[in-house]
Motif scaffolding. Structure first.
Motif, PDB file in Angstrom:
ATOM      1  N   MET A   1       0.662  -1.497  -0.062  1.00 22.83           N
ATOM      2  CA  MET A   1       0.185   0.313  -0.415  1.00 22.83           C
ATOM      3  C   MET A   1       1.305   1.380   0.497  1.00 22.83           C
ATOM      4  SD  MET A   1      -3.389   0.446   2.572  1.00 22.83           S
ATOM      5  CE  MET A   1      -2.679   0.791   4.218  1.00 22.83           C
ATOM      6  N   LYS A   2       0.452   2.031  -0.890  1.00 23.93           N
ATOM      7  CA  LYS A   2       1.100   2.994  -0.771  1.00 23.93           C
ATOM      8  C   LYS A   2       0.928   4.801  -0.003  1.00 23.93           C
ATOM      9  CE  LYS A   2       1.324   6.016  -4.974  1.00 23.93           C
ATOM     10  NZ  LYS A   2       1.223   6.169  -6.138  1.00 23.93           N
ATOM     11  N   ILE A   3       1.496   5.114   1.346  1.00 27.33           N
ATOM     12  CA  ILE A   3       0.897   6.007   1.872  1.00 27.33           C
ATOM     13  C   ILE A   3       1.986   7.313   1.634  1.00 27.33           C
ATOM     14  CG2 ILE A   3       1.671   5.807   4.236  1.00 27.33           C
ATOM     15  CD1 ILE A   3       1.092   3.416   5.178  1.00 27.33           C
ATOM     16  N   GLY A   4       0.996   8.111   1.975  1.00 28.09           N
ATOM     17  CA  GLY A   4       1.639   9.561   1.848  1.00 28.09           C
ATOM     18  C   GLY A   4       1.864   9.819   3.042  1.00 28.09           C
TER      19      GLY A   4
ATOM     20  N   TYR B   1       6.398   4.450   0.781  1.00 34.23           N
ATOM     21  CA  TYR B   1       5.988   5.790   1.700  1.00 34.23           C
ATOM     22  C   TYR B   1       6.674   7.046   1.034  1.00 34.23           C
ATOM     23  CZ  TYR B   1       5.161   3.089   6.264  1.00 34.23           C
ATOM     24  OH  TYR B   1       4.388   2.110   7.291  1.00 34.23           O
ATOM     25  N   ILE B   2       6.185   7.821   0.943  1.00 33.10           N
ATOM     26  CA  ILE B   2       5.978   9.255   0.352  1.00 33.10           C
ATOM     27  C   ILE B   2       5.776  10.222   1.165  1.00 33.10           C
ATOM     28  CG2 ILE B   2       5.700  10.313  -2.171  1.00 33.10           C
ATOM     29  CD1 ILE B   2       5.032   7.942  -3.181  1.00 33.10           C
TER      30      ILE B   2
ATOM     31  N   ARG C   1     -10.979  16.816   3.200  1.00 31.38           N
ATOM     32  CA  ARG C   1     -12.115  15.265   3.289  1.00 31.38           C
ATOM     33  C   ARG C   1     -12.907  16.022   2.092  1.00 31.38           C
ATOM     34  NH1 ARG C   1     -11.448  13.677   9.853  1.00 31.38           N
ATOM     35  NH2 ARG C   1      -9.711  11.315   9.497  1.00 31.38           N
ATOM     36  N   GLN C   2     -13.367  17.277   3.033  1.00 33.95           N
ATOM     37  CA  GLN C   2     -15.037  17.713   2.004  1.00 33.95           C
ATOM     38  C   GLN C   2     -14.430  18.318   0.922  1.00 33.95           C
ATOM     39  OE1 GLN C   2     -16.485  21.257   3.731  1.00 33.95           O
ATOM     40  NE2 GLN C   2     -17.170  20.163   5.120  1.00 33.95           N
ATOM     41  N   ARG C   3     -12.525  18.204   0.415  1.00 39.19           N
ATOM     42  CA  ARG C   3     -12.954  18.368  -0.840  1.00 39.19           C
ATOM     43  C   ARG C   3     -11.847  17.370  -2.042  1.00 39.19           C
ATOM     44  NH1 ARG C   3      -8.697  23.067  -3.730  1.00 39.19           N
ATOM     45  NH2 ARG C   3      -8.787  22.599  -6.053  1.00 39.19           N
ATOM     46  N   TYR C   4     -11.626  16.203  -1.219  1.00 34.89           N
ATOM     47  CA  TYR C   4     -11.113  15.181  -1.855  1.00 34.89           C
ATOM     48  C   TYR C   4     -11.739  14.216  -1.123  1.00 34.89           C
ATOM     49  CZ  TYR C   4      -7.573  18.458  -3.329  1.00 34.89           C
ATOM     50  OH  TYR C   4      -6.921  18.986  -3.880  1.00 34.89           O
ATOM     51  N   PRO C   5     -13.215  13.730  -1.411  1.00 31.92           N
ATOM     52  CA  PRO C   5     -13.706  12.882  -0.775  1.00 31.92           C
ATOM     53  C   PRO C   5     -13.542  11.235  -1.143  1.00 31.92           C
ATOM     54  CG  PRO C   5     -15.820  13.470  -2.264  1.00 31.92           C
ATOM     55  CD  PRO C   5     -14.281  14.366  -2.040  1.00 31.92           C
ATOM     56  N   ASP C   6     -12.238  11.069  -2.097  1.00 32.53           N
ATOM     57  CA  ASP C   6     -12.422   9.528  -2.267  1.00 32.53           C
ATOM     58  C   ASP C   6     -10.591   9.829  -1.461  1.00 32.53           C
ATOM     59  OD1 ASP C   6     -14.644   9.245  -3.789  1.00 32.53           O
ATOM     60  OD2 ASP C   6     -13.931   9.690  -4.817  1.00 32.53           O
ATOM     61  N   VAL C   7     -10.220  10.152  -0.862  1.00 33.13           N
ATOM     62  CA  VAL C   7      -9.003  10.128  -0.230  1.00 33.13           C
ATOM     63  C   VAL C   7      -8.889   9.848   1.489  1.00 33.13           C
ATOM     64  CG1 VAL C   7      -6.619  11.167   0.557  1.00 33.13           C
ATOM     65  CG2 VAL C   7      -8.239  12.047  -1.844  1.00 33.13           C
TER      66      VAL C   7
ATOM     67  N   GLN D   1       1.070  16.263  -4.759  1.00 31.23           N
ATOM     68  CA  GLN D   1       1.384  15.015  -5.118  1.00 31.23           C
ATOM     69  C   GLN D   1       1.190  13.829  -4.648  1.00 31.23           C
ATOM     70  OE1 GLN D   1       5.748  15.727  -3.659  1.00 31.23           O
ATOM     71  NE2 GLN D   1       5.065  17.332  -2.568  1.00 31.23           N
ATOM     72  N   LEU D   2       0.296  14.173  -3.667  1.00 27.88           N
ATOM     73  CA  LEU D   2       0.238  12.657  -2.734  1.00 27.88           C
ATOM     74  C   LEU D   2      -1.137  12.328  -3.066  1.00 27.88           C
ATOM     75  CD1 LEU D   2       1.453  13.833   0.794  1.00 27.88           C
ATOM     76  CD2 LEU D   2       2.905  12.748  -0.893  1.00 27.88           C
ATOM     77  N   LEU D   3      -2.089  12.601  -3.982  1.00 27.46           N
ATOM     78  CA  LEU D   3      -3.499  12.565  -3.964  1.00 27.46           C
ATOM     79  C   LEU D   3      -3.191  10.771  -4.925  1.00 27.46           C
ATOM     80  CD1 LEU D   3      -5.171  15.139  -5.490  1.00 27.46           C
ATOM     81  CD2 LEU D   3      -5.432  14.450  -3.327  1.00 27.46           C
ATOM     82  N   SER D   4      -2.511  10.181  -5.336  1.00 27.71           N
ATOM     83  CA  SER D   4      -2.649   8.932  -5.998  1.00 27.71           C
ATOM     84  C   SER D   4      -2.054   7.253  -4.819  1.00 27.71           C
ATOM     85  CB  SER D   4      -1.457   8.720  -6.722  1.00 27.71           C
ATOM     86  OG  SER D   4      -0.135   8.707  -6.098  1.00 27.71           O
TER      87      SER D   4
END
Length: 211
Positions: free
Chosen positions: A1-4, A28-29, A80-86, A57-60
């Motif tokens: 799993m990729k963790i920013g 980890y990024i 959390r409101q702006r990026y509900p899928d993250v 740069q961490l949104l992926s």
């Protein structure tokens, strides 16, 4: 799993190092916004804008950890409101745990000005610590000093006074202050020192099991 992992400096590196040790199976990024550091004396609006820009740069990543109490307490709700899928996980002062652990009803909170004045901290205190005395020493220069390698030069007189007055729990409300943890443990062995890295690691593990 990729963790920013996001922070403004040394704190993020310390958190990343600890998480890699606890959960070495993940990638980890880190995104470190040194250009605009420190965030601790900025307005909530500035903190939201800067944090949003820095985490692009961490949104992926599967999880984004805000390894910055200032960013968490001021910006995580907006993110959390702006990026509900993250999936965002954030470091914030362990007020609930401190209130449960203190025997003297007196704790010491080490946090930036922006964290101290945040609505999130007020909400935590209102919900869990209305009967607890909370001392908040002046730490406005600490993060910058730690980034400059001057952690040993930080004067802890106000912390000493708080402990002498009866505080038995010290809450590290800024990940930069992890650089002071061993020194605080040595100087104040009678105090519990709280910071949430292990809790964040547990949340990451739980999330990974469900992914």
């Amino acid at each position: 799993m990729k963790i920013g992992i996001f922070d403004t400096g040394t704190g993020g590196k310390l958190v990343a190092k600890r998480l890699k040790k606890l959960l070495p199976q993940h990638l980890y990024i880190t995104a470190i916004d040194r250009e605009h550091a420190p965030y601790g004396n900025r307005s909530p609006e500035e903190i939201i804008t800067l944090t949003d820009a820095a985490i692009q740069q961490l949104l992926s990543c599967d999880i984004i950890v805000l390894a910055c109490n200032t960013a968490t307490t001021n910006a995580i709700s907006s993110l959390r409101q702006r990026y509900p899928d993250v999936c965002f996980m954030g470091f914030e002062p362990m007020i609930k745990s401190a209130a449960a652990l203190t025997k003297s009803h007196h704790i010491t909170l080490l946090a930036t000005n922006a964290t101290k004045h945040s609505q999130r901290l007020r909400a935590l205190i209102s919900e869990y610590a209305t009967d607890v005395r909370i001392d908040t020493p002046d730490t406005h220069a600490w993060a910058q000093m730690i980034d400059q390698g001057l952690a040993d030069d930080i004067i802890l007189d106000e912390v000493s006074t708080s402990v002498a007055d009866g505080s038995d729990v010290i809450v590290l409300g800024c990940t930069h202050y992890l650089a002071l943890k061993r020194r605080l443990q040595r100087l104040f062995p009678q105090c519990r020192i709280l910071e949430p890295t292990a809790i964040i690691a547990k949340r990451i593990s739980d999330f990974a099991k469900l992914a």
